[in-house]
Design a protein around this motif. Structure first.
Motif, PDB file in Angstrom:
ATOM      1  N   VAL A   1       1.967  -5.991   5.694  1.00 21.89           N
ATOM      2  CA  VAL A   1       0.672  -6.672   5.706  1.00 21.89           C
ATOM      3  C   VAL A   1       0.355  -7.192   4.307  1.00 21.89           C
ATOM      4  CG1 VAL A   1      -1.813  -6.402   6.047  1.00 21.89           C
ATOM      5  CG2 VAL A   1      -0.207  -5.293   7.617  1.00 21.89           C
ATOM      6  N   GLN A   2      -0.053  -8.433   4.229  1.00 25.01           N
ATOM      7  CA  GLN A   2      -0.515  -9.005   2.962  1.00 25.01           C
ATOM      8  C   GLN A   2      -1.976  -9.397   3.112  1.00 25.01           C
ATOM      9  OE1 GLN A   2       2.359 -12.191   2.260  1.00 25.01           O
ATOM     10  NE2 GLN A   2       3.369 -10.904   0.742  1.00 25.01           N
ATOM     11  N   LEU A   3      -2.757  -9.110   2.090  1.00 26.52           N
ATOM     12  CA  LEU A   3      -4.188  -9.377   2.123  1.00 26.52           C
ATOM     13  C   LEU A   3      -4.561 -10.315   0.987  1.00 26.52           C
ATOM     14  CD1 LEU A   3      -5.421  -5.712   2.673  1.00 26.52           C
ATOM     15  CD2 LEU A   3      -4.997  -7.450   4.407  1.00 26.52           C
ATOM     16  N   GLN A   4      -5.340 -11.326   1.295  1.00 23.82           N
ATOM     17  CA  GLN A   4      -5.778 -12.307   0.312  1.00 23.82           C
ATOM     18  C   GLN A   4      -7.291 -12.390   0.349  1.00 23.82           C
ATOM     19  OE1 GLN A   4      -3.761 -14.194  -1.851  1.00 23.82           O
ATOM     20  NE2 GLN A   4      -5.703 -14.790  -2.786  1.00 23.82           N
ATOM     21  N   ALA A   5      -7.917 -11.873  -0.699  1.00 26.39           N
ATOM     22  CA  ALA A   5      -9.376 -11.900  -0.781  1.00 26.39           C
ATOM     23  C   ALA A   5      -9.839 -13.149  -1.519  1.00 26.39           C
ATOM     24  CB  ALA A   5      -9.882 -10.657  -1.497  1.00 26.39           C
ATOM     25  N   SER A   6     -10.961 -13.699  -1.088  1.00 20.10           N
ATOM     26  CA  SER A   6     -11.523 -14.882  -1.729  1.00 20.10           C
ATOM     27  C   SER A   6     -13.031 -14.896  -1.520  1.00 20.10           C
ATOM     28  CB  SER A   6     -10.894 -16.150  -1.141  1.00 20.10           C
ATOM     29  OG  SER A   6     -11.166 -16.238   0.239  1.00 20.10           O
ATOM     30  N   TYR A 111      -7.900   6.563  -0.080  1.00 17.18           N
ATOM     31  CA  TYR A 111      -6.556   7.057   0.218  1.00 17.18           C
ATOM     32  C   TYR A 111      -6.161   6.841   1.678  1.00 17.18           C
ATOM     33  CZ  TYR A 111      -8.744  11.246   2.271  1.00 17.18           C
ATOM     34  OH  TYR A 111      -9.479  12.102   3.037  1.00 17.18           O
ATOM     35  N   GLU A 112      -7.121   6.477   2.500  1.00 16.11           N
ATOM     36  CA  GLU A 112      -6.834   6.232   3.913  1.00 16.11           C
ATOM     37  C   GLU A 112      -6.317   4.811   4.157  1.00 16.11           C
ATOM     38  OE1 GLU A 112     -10.832   7.464   5.140  1.00 16.11           O
ATOM     39  OE2 GLU A 112      -9.879   9.039   6.345  1.00 16.11           O
ATOM     40  N   TYR A 113      -6.296   4.005   3.108  1.00 13.05           N
ATOM     41  CA  TYR A 113      -5.824   2.628   3.224  1.00 13.05           C
ATOM     42  C   TYR A 113      -4.483   2.483   2.503  1.00 13.05           C
ATOM     43  CZ  TYR A 113     -10.408   1.425   5.008  1.00 13.05           C
ATOM     44  OH  TYR A 113     -11.541   1.349   5.784  1.00 13.05           O
ATOM     45  N   ASP A 114      -3.544   1.802   3.137  1.00  9.29           N
ATOM     46  CA  ASP A 114      -2.221   1.673   2.537  1.00  9.29           C
ATOM     47  C   ASP A 114      -1.891   0.262   2.047  1.00  9.29           C
ATOM     48  OD1 ASP A 114      -0.188   1.548   5.597  1.00  9.29           O
ATOM     49  OD2 ASP A 114      -2.314   1.075   5.286  1.00  9.29           O
ATOM     50  N   TYR A 115      -2.735  -0.704   2.333  1.00 13.39           N
ATOM     51  CA  TYR A 115      -2.522  -2.046   1.806  1.00 13.39           C
ATOM     52  C   TYR A 115      -3.826  -2.553   1.189  1.00 13.39           C
ATOM     53  CZ  TYR A 115       2.028  -2.313   3.998  1.00 13.39           C
ATOM     54  OH  TYR A 115       3.339  -2.077   4.339  1.00 13.39           O
ATOM     55  N   TRP A 116      -3.681  -3.216   0.032  1.00 10.37           N
ATOM     56  CA  TRP A 116      -4.840  -3.695  -0.709  1.00 10.37           C
ATOM     57  C   TRP A 116      -4.664  -5.148  -1.109  1.00 10.37           C
ATOM     58  CZ3 TRP A 116      -9.082  -0.554  -1.950  1.00 10.37           C
ATOM     59  CH2 TRP A 116      -8.954   0.791  -1.579  1.00 10.37           C
ATOM     60  N   GLY A 117      -5.772  -5.883  -1.111  1.00 13.16           N
ATOM     61  CA  GLY A 117      -5.754  -7.232  -1.628  1.00 13.16           C
ATOM     62  C   GLY A 117      -5.843  -7.239  -3.138  1.00 13.16           C
ATOM     63  N   GLN A 118      -5.825  -8.420  -3.714  1.00 10.94           N
ATOM     64  CA  GLN A 118      -5.753  -8.545  -5.164  1.00 10.94           C
ATOM     65  C   GLN A 118      -7.112  -8.452  -5.845  1.00 10.94           C
ATOM     66  OE1 GLN A 118      -6.170 -11.007  -3.193  1.00 10.94           O
ATOM     67  NE2 GLN A 118      -7.237 -12.663  -4.231  1.00 10.94           N
ATOM     68  N   GLY A 119      -8.185  -8.491  -5.109  1.00 12.43           N
ATOM     69  CA  GLY A 119      -9.511  -8.391  -5.700  1.00 12.43           C
ATOM     70  C   GLY A 119     -10.117  -9.744  -5.995  1.00 12.43           C
ATOM     71  N   THR A 120     -11.410  -9.833  -5.861  1.00 12.00           N
ATOM     72  CA  THR A 120     -12.149 -11.045  -6.201  1.00 12.00           C
ATOM     73  C   THR A 120     -13.405 -10.638  -6.968  1.00 12.00           C
ATOM     74  OG1 THR A 120     -13.108 -13.099  -5.314  1.00 12.00           O
ATOM     75  CG2 THR A 120     -13.364 -11.114  -3.958  1.00 12.00           C
ATOM     76  N   GLN A 121     -13.668 -11.328  -8.066  1.00 14.61           N
ATOM     77  CA  GLN A 121     -14.780 -10.963  -8.950  1.00 14.61           C
ATOM     78  C   GLN A 121     -16.105 -11.485  -8.413  1.00 14.61           C
ATOM     79  OE1 GLN A 121     -14.796  -9.207 -12.101  1.00 14.61           O
ATOM     80  NE2 GLN A 121     -17.017  -9.308 -11.739  1.00 14.61           N
ATOM     81  N   VAL A 122     -17.071 -10.613  -8.357  1.00 12.38           N
ATOM     82  CA  VAL A 122     -18.446 -10.981  -8.020  1.00 12.38           C
ATOM     83  C   VAL A 122     -19.323 -10.636  -9.223  1.00 12.38           C
ATOM     84  CG1 VAL A 122     -20.435 -10.477  -6.556  1.00 12.38           C
ATOM     85  CG2 VAL A 122     -18.150 -10.676  -5.545  1.00 12.38           C
ATOM     86  N   THR A 123     -20.024 -11.626  -9.732  1.00 16.67           N
ATOM     87  CA  THR A 123     -20.911 -11.420 -10.865  1.00 16.67           C
ATOM     88  C   THR A 123     -22.312 -11.894 -10.486  1.00 16.67           C
ATOM     89  OG1 THR A 123     -19.092 -11.780 -12.426  1.00 16.67           O
ATOM     90  CG2 THR A 123     -21.328 -11.910 -13.294  1.00 16.67           C
ATOM     91  N   VAL A 124     -23.273 -10.995 -10.614  1.00 20.43           N
ATOM     92  CA  VAL A 124     -24.655 -11.306 -10.269  1.00 20.43           C
ATOM     93  C   VAL A 124     -25.480 -11.270 -11.552  1.00 20.43           C
ATOM     94  CG1 VAL A 124     -26.631 -10.727  -8.831  1.00 20.43           C
ATOM     95  CG2 VAL A 124     -24.306 -10.220  -8.025  1.00 20.43           C
ATOM     96  N   SER A 125     -26.066 -12.398 -11.889  1.00 18.64           N
ATOM     97  CA  SER A 125     -26.868 -12.490 -13.109  1.00 18.64           C
ATOM     98  C   SER A 125     -28.337 -12.206 -12.805  1.00 18.64           C
ATOM     99  CB  SER A 125     -26.726 -13.864 -13.738  1.00 18.64           C
ATOM    100  OG  SER A 125     -27.211 -14.859 -12.854  1.00 18.64           O
ATOM    101  N   SER A 126     -28.997 -11.626 -13.792  1.00 19.99           N
ATOM    102  CA  SER A 126     -30.410 -11.275 -13.587  1.00 19.99           C
ATOM    103  C   SER A 126     -31.333 -12.407 -14.006  1.00 19.99           C
ATOM    104  CB  SER A 126     -30.743 -10.017 -14.392  1.00 19.99           C
ATOM    105  OG  SER A 126     -30.446 -10.222 -15.749  1.00 19.99           O
TER     106      SER A 126
END
Length: 126
Positions: A1-6, A111-126
């Protein structure tokens, strides 16, 4: 499984973003899925989780009522709709899949997950 986060980005407090996690692979459309996040200097934490059918969901208390996890198994995609964003939601968001599940449950521990996506940055400004 491959995961692509966006879908991550920079948004003002009170704004919205929708994250997507596209999964590919033999069992991608039938995996329990989760969204996690990790802010600088903090441990990774669960944000939301969904069972393979989409009938059951889990939310961390910090996002309950603001975030919605959903899935479209025909598109092999899981979504995280994030509304009323706060600066404390700033983090790298990761999607994850559990490919060895038994039963129609969601999972809340990393630890219950065996496949991970690469991550996507979320930045919330005040």
């Amino acid at each position: 499984v491959q995961l692509q986060a966006s879908g991550g980005g920079l948004v003002q407090a009170g704004g919205s973003l929708r994250l997507s996690c596209a999964a590919s692979g033999r069992t991608a459309s039938t995996c329990p899925m989760g969204w996690f996040r990790q802010a600088p200097g903090k441990e990774r934490e669960i944000v939301a989780a969904i069972n393979w059918s989409g009938s059951s969901t889990y939310y961390a208390d910090s996002v309950k009522g603001r975030f919605t996890i959903s899935r479209d198994n025909a598109k092999n995609t899981v979504y995280l709709q994030m509304n009323s964003l706060k600066p404390e939601d700033t983090a790298v968001y990761y999607c994850a899949a559990n490919t060895y599940w038994r039963g129609n449950y969601y999972y809340t521990e990393g630890y219950e997950y065996d496949y991970w996506g690469q991550g996507t940055q979320v930045t919330v400004s005040s």
